[in-house]
Write an enzyme that holds these catalytic residues in place. Structure first.
Site, PDB file in Angstrom:
ATOM      1  N   ARG A 175       0.833  -1.211   0.000  1.00 55.38           N
ATOM      2  CA  ARG A 175       0.000   0.000   0.000  1.00 55.38           C
ATOM      3  C   ARG A 175       0.869   1.263   0.000  1.00 55.38           C
ATOM      4  O   ARG A 175       0.576   2.243   0.673  1.00 55.38           O
ATOM      5  CB  ARG A 175      -0.943   0.053   1.212  1.00 55.38           C
ATOM      6  CG  ARG A 175      -2.000  -1.013   1.251  1.00 55.38           C
ATOM      7  CD  ARG A 175      -2.994  -0.863   0.102  1.00 55.38           C
ATOM      8  NE  ARG A 175      -4.102  -1.768   0.257  1.00 55.38           N
ATOM      9  CZ  ARG A 175      -4.069  -3.058  -0.083  1.00 55.38           C
ATOM     10  NH1 ARG A 175      -2.987  -3.581  -0.623  1.00 55.38           N
ATOM     11  NH2 ARG A 175      -5.134  -3.816   0.096  1.00 55.38           N
ATOM     12  N   SER A 249     -10.453  -0.695   3.682  1.00 59.01           N
ATOM     13  CA  SER A 249      -9.702  -1.000   4.915  1.00 59.01           C
ATOM     14  C   SER A 249      -9.258   0.307   5.563  1.00 59.01           C
ATOM     15  O   SER A 249      -8.665   1.153   4.894  1.00 59.01           O
ATOM     16  CB  SER A 249      -8.446  -1.802   4.596  1.00 59.01           C
ATOM     17  OG  SER A 249      -8.775  -3.054   4.053  1.00 59.01           O
ATOM     18  N   GLU A 345      -4.831   3.549   6.813  1.00 55.95           N
ATOM     19  CA  GLU A 345      -4.524   3.260   5.413  1.00 55.95           C
ATOM     20  C   GLU A 345      -4.966   4.408   4.498  1.00 55.95           C
ATOM     21  O   GLU A 345      -4.205   4.796   3.604  1.00 55.95           O
ATOM     22  CB  GLU A 345      -5.199   1.927   5.037  1.00 55.95           C
ATOM     23  CG  GLU A 345      -4.546   1.203   3.887  1.00 55.95           C
ATOM     24  CD  GLU A 345      -5.185   1.590   2.591  1.00 55.95           C
ATOM     25  OE1 GLU A 345      -4.444   1.969   1.668  1.00 55.95           O
ATOM     26  OE2 GLU A 345      -6.413   1.521   2.481  1.00 55.95           O
TER      27      GLU A 345
HETATM   28  N1  EPU Z   1     -10.344 -11.284  10.011  1.00 60.79           N
HETATM   29  C1  EPU Z   1     -11.009 -11.437  11.212  1.00 60.79           C
HETATM   30  N2  EPU Z   1     -12.011 -10.577  11.498  1.00 60.79           N
HETATM   31  C2  EPU Z   1     -12.392  -9.581  10.660  1.00 60.79           C
HETATM   32  C3  EPU Z   1     -11.692  -9.411   9.443  1.00 60.79           C
HETATM   33  C4  EPU Z   1     -10.665 -10.282   9.132  1.00 60.79           C
HETATM   34  O1  EPU Z   1     -10.709 -12.325  11.999  1.00 60.79           O
HETATM   35  O2  EPU Z   1     -13.320  -8.849  10.991  1.00 60.79           O
HETATM   36  C5  EPU Z   1      -9.289 -12.247   9.657  1.00 60.79           C
HETATM   37  C6  EPU Z   1      -9.778 -13.207   8.561  1.00 60.79           C
HETATM   38  O3  EPU Z   1     -10.445 -14.295   9.083  1.00 60.79           O
HETATM   39  C7  EPU Z   1      -8.495 -13.593   7.878  1.00 60.79           C
HETATM   40  C8  EPU Z   1      -7.630 -12.348   8.006  1.00 60.79           C
HETATM   41  O4  EPU Z   1      -8.182 -11.577   9.070  1.00 60.79           O
HETATM   42  O5  EPU Z   1      -7.851 -14.630   8.572  1.00 60.79           O
HETATM   43  C9  EPU Z   1      -7.568 -11.539   6.710  1.00 60.79           C
HETATM   44  O6  EPU Z   1      -8.868 -11.072   6.370  1.00 60.79           O
HETATM   45  P1  EPU Z   1      -9.298 -10.728   4.858  1.00 60.79           P
HETATM   46  O7  EPU Z   1      -8.969 -11.857   3.965  1.00 60.79           O
HETATM   47  O8  EPU Z   1     -10.702 -10.252   4.881  1.00 60.79           O
HETATM   48  O9  EPU Z   1      -8.317  -9.556   4.414  1.00 60.79           O
HETATM   49  P2  EPU Z   1      -7.707  -8.300   5.195  1.00 60.79           P
HETATM   50  O10 EPU Z   1      -6.277  -8.586   5.493  1.00 60.79           O
HETATM   51  O11 EPU Z   1      -8.572  -7.896   6.322  1.00 60.79           O
HETATM   52  C10 EPU Z   1      -6.769  -7.206   3.028  1.00 60.79           C
HETATM   53  C11 EPU Z   1      -6.763  -5.860   2.352  1.00 60.79           C
HETATM   54  C12 EPU Z   1      -8.073  -5.638   1.619  1.00 60.79           C
HETATM   55  C13 EPU Z   1      -8.236  -6.736   0.590  1.00 60.79           C
HETATM   56  C14 EPU Z   1      -8.235  -8.086   1.318  1.00 60.79           C
HETATM   57  C15 EPU Z   1      -8.278  -9.249   0.370  1.00 60.79           C
HETATM   58  C16 EPU Z   1      -5.321  -4.374   3.631  1.00 60.79           C
HETATM   59  C17 EPU Z   1      -5.251  -3.210   4.552  1.00 60.79           C
HETATM   60  N3  EPU Z   1      -6.549  -4.801   3.320  1.00 60.79           N
HETATM   61  O12 EPU Z   1      -7.768  -7.186   4.041  1.00 60.79           O
HETATM   62  O13 EPU Z   1      -7.950  -4.406   0.918  1.00 60.79           O
HETATM   63  O14 EPU Z   1      -9.444  -6.592  -0.136  1.00 60.79           O
HETATM   64  O15 EPU Z   1      -7.005  -8.214   2.077  1.00 60.79           O
HETATM   65  O16 EPU Z   1      -7.065  -9.357  -0.303  1.00 60.79           O
HETATM   66  O17 EPU Z   1      -4.293  -4.876   3.199  1.00 60.79           O
HETATM   67  C18 EPU Z   1      -8.330  -2.044   1.100  1.00 60.79           C
HETATM   68  O18 EPU Z   1      -7.119  -1.907   1.018  1.00 60.79           O
HETATM   69  O19 EPU Z   1      -9.113  -1.066   1.209  1.00 60.79           O
HETATM   70  C19 EPU Z   1      -8.885  -3.391   1.104  1.00 60.79           C
HETATM   71  C20 EPU Z   1     -10.189  -3.620   1.258  1.00 60.79           C
END
Ligand code: EPU
Length: 349
Positions: A175, A249, A345
């Site tokens: 990012r 995010s 972010e």
């Molecule tokens: N998780 C939880 N609780 C929650 C949310 C997530 O326990 O409320 C856990 C999930 O179970 C999983 C892990 O956290 O084990 C990762 O969750 P998820 O796959 O939803 O992805 P994220 O890391 O929360 C990132 C990006 C998103 C992107 C997704 C999918 C960042 C800051 N965010 O989210 O990007 O869509 O991966 O690749 O890196 C954005 O940048 O605006 C954005 C939405």
């Protein structure tokens, strides 16, 4: 007229005292003293020649989907609306597609897929404009745009010169890019050129994608299949900004060193974690926030989304200060409980 100051002569396409409420996806109320909608590089050149150009603070606005407006902006907002998308060339192993910075990102993804040029499908449905994609190096479901950028054309707002950044010059990180550091505020991105692979392989490594493909019994997905799956996952987990104000995010996934990770995982063996090449470990901010009890909770008119704790949402009538208050409360919780610092972010203006 105040004193003897002559009235300011503005280029015709510059508006005064403009509401930004519809120009940021969080739906925060704020006004810009001046706003110029830029559709052509010639308009930008005219602005840079404008005698008062140097005396106004400037901010470059794309789709407003990664922006928190903490209050009114007393300067000149440059709203990028440069259109255009074309195949500019191809080689044995790639198609080169150039798009204007003002194009809608998801429309570009769909357009490339419709032409049979795969490579952007994992990034389907990300809100915002093409010009913003290299700035924060958008990423989702196992792909970062850094892997597909051939080059970025931008205008140097201090000199009016057009500059091309190749991929290395963009200095992409998680990012992150040069446009958030020494180049911050200096350039306005006009076009982005993408390199779309002819020897395409589906990127299905991300858990959510693999599970959804399995549920649909798709063993050999096409790029269209991946786009459909990503759209389905995003629609389930992330609020549509057209329905509920949000900026995606709200925090970056934090990285900790091996010692901190060992301490954390001893107490929380189920902590999701992603080892990085440099020996650090990336943690899931959404998980940390959920564990602190914030998921689904509100503070005033701002809340933590029920399906994804990393997303803050406007419950109606939120102002920038309300968003920042909730963000800070979450940061304090995560710091207290886990000793981990969360970094916002979106850009806070
Ligand atoms: N998780 C939880 N609780 C929650 C949310 C997530 O326990 O409320 C856990 C999930 O179970 C999983 C892990 O956290 O084990 C990762 O969750 P998820 O796959 O939803 O992805 P994220 O890391 O929360 C990132 C990006 C998103 C992107 C997704 C999918 C960042 C800051 N965010 O989210 O990007 O869509 O991966 O690749 O890196 C954005 O940048 O605006 C954005 C939405």
């Amino acid at each position: 007229m105040v004193g003897n100051k002559p009235p300011m002569t503005l280029p015709a396409f510059v508006q005064r005292d403009v509401s930004l409420a519809d120009l940021n996806t969080f739906g925060l109320p704020a006004r810009a003293a001046l706003l110029a909608a830029i559709e052509t590089p010639a308009q930008l050149a005219a602005l840079i020649d404008w005698p008062e150009w140097r005396s106004w603070p400037r901010f470059v606005l794309g789709g407003g989907s990664n922006l928190i407006l903490s209050g009114d902006f007393p300067g000149l907002m440059l709203q990028v609306r440069i259109p255009g998308r074309e195949l500019i060339g191809e080689s044995a192993d790639a198609w080169l597609v150039r798009a204007g910075a003002g194009e809608n990102w998801h429309d570009l993804v769909r357009w490339t897929l419709a032409h049979g040029w795969p490579g952007l499908e994992n990034l389907a449905l990300i809100p915002g404009t093409v010009g913003a994609t290299p700035i924060q190096n958008i990423g989702a479901y196992g792909l970062e745009i850094a892997e597909r950028v051939q080059g970025v054309e931008a205008v140097d707002l201090t000199s009016g010169a057009m500059i091309t950044f190749d991929r290395a010059a963009c200095r992409f990180g998680y990012r992150d890019s040069v446009f958030k550091h020494e180049a911050a505020g200096r350039y306005l991105v006009t076009t982005v050129t993408f390199r779309l692979p002819k020897r395409w392989q589906p990127l299905t490594g991300y858990d959510d994608v693999a599970q959804e493909l399995e549920a649909r019994q798709i063993a050999h997905p096409t790029a269209h299949d991946i786009a459909d799956v990503v759209i389905a996952i995003r629609s389930r987990k992330l609020p549509d900004p057209a329905q509920i104000g949000n900026a995606g995010s709200f925090f970056k996934n934090p990285r900790v060193d091996a010692t901190a990770f060992a301490r954390l995982t001893a107490h929380h063996p189920d902590l999701p974690h992603y080892p990085q090449l440099d020996g650090t470990v990336k943690l899931a901010a959404g998980w940390l926030i959920e564990r602190c009890g914030w998921k689904g909770r509100n503070l005033g008119p701002v809340g933590v989304y029920e399906q994804q704790a990393l997303v803050l949402v406007n419950r109606g009538g939120a102002r920038g200060v309300d968003v920042l208050r909730l963000a800070q409360a979450i940061q304090v919780s995560v710091q207290t409980v886990f000793g981990v610092t969360l970094e916002p972010e979106p850009v806070v203006l």
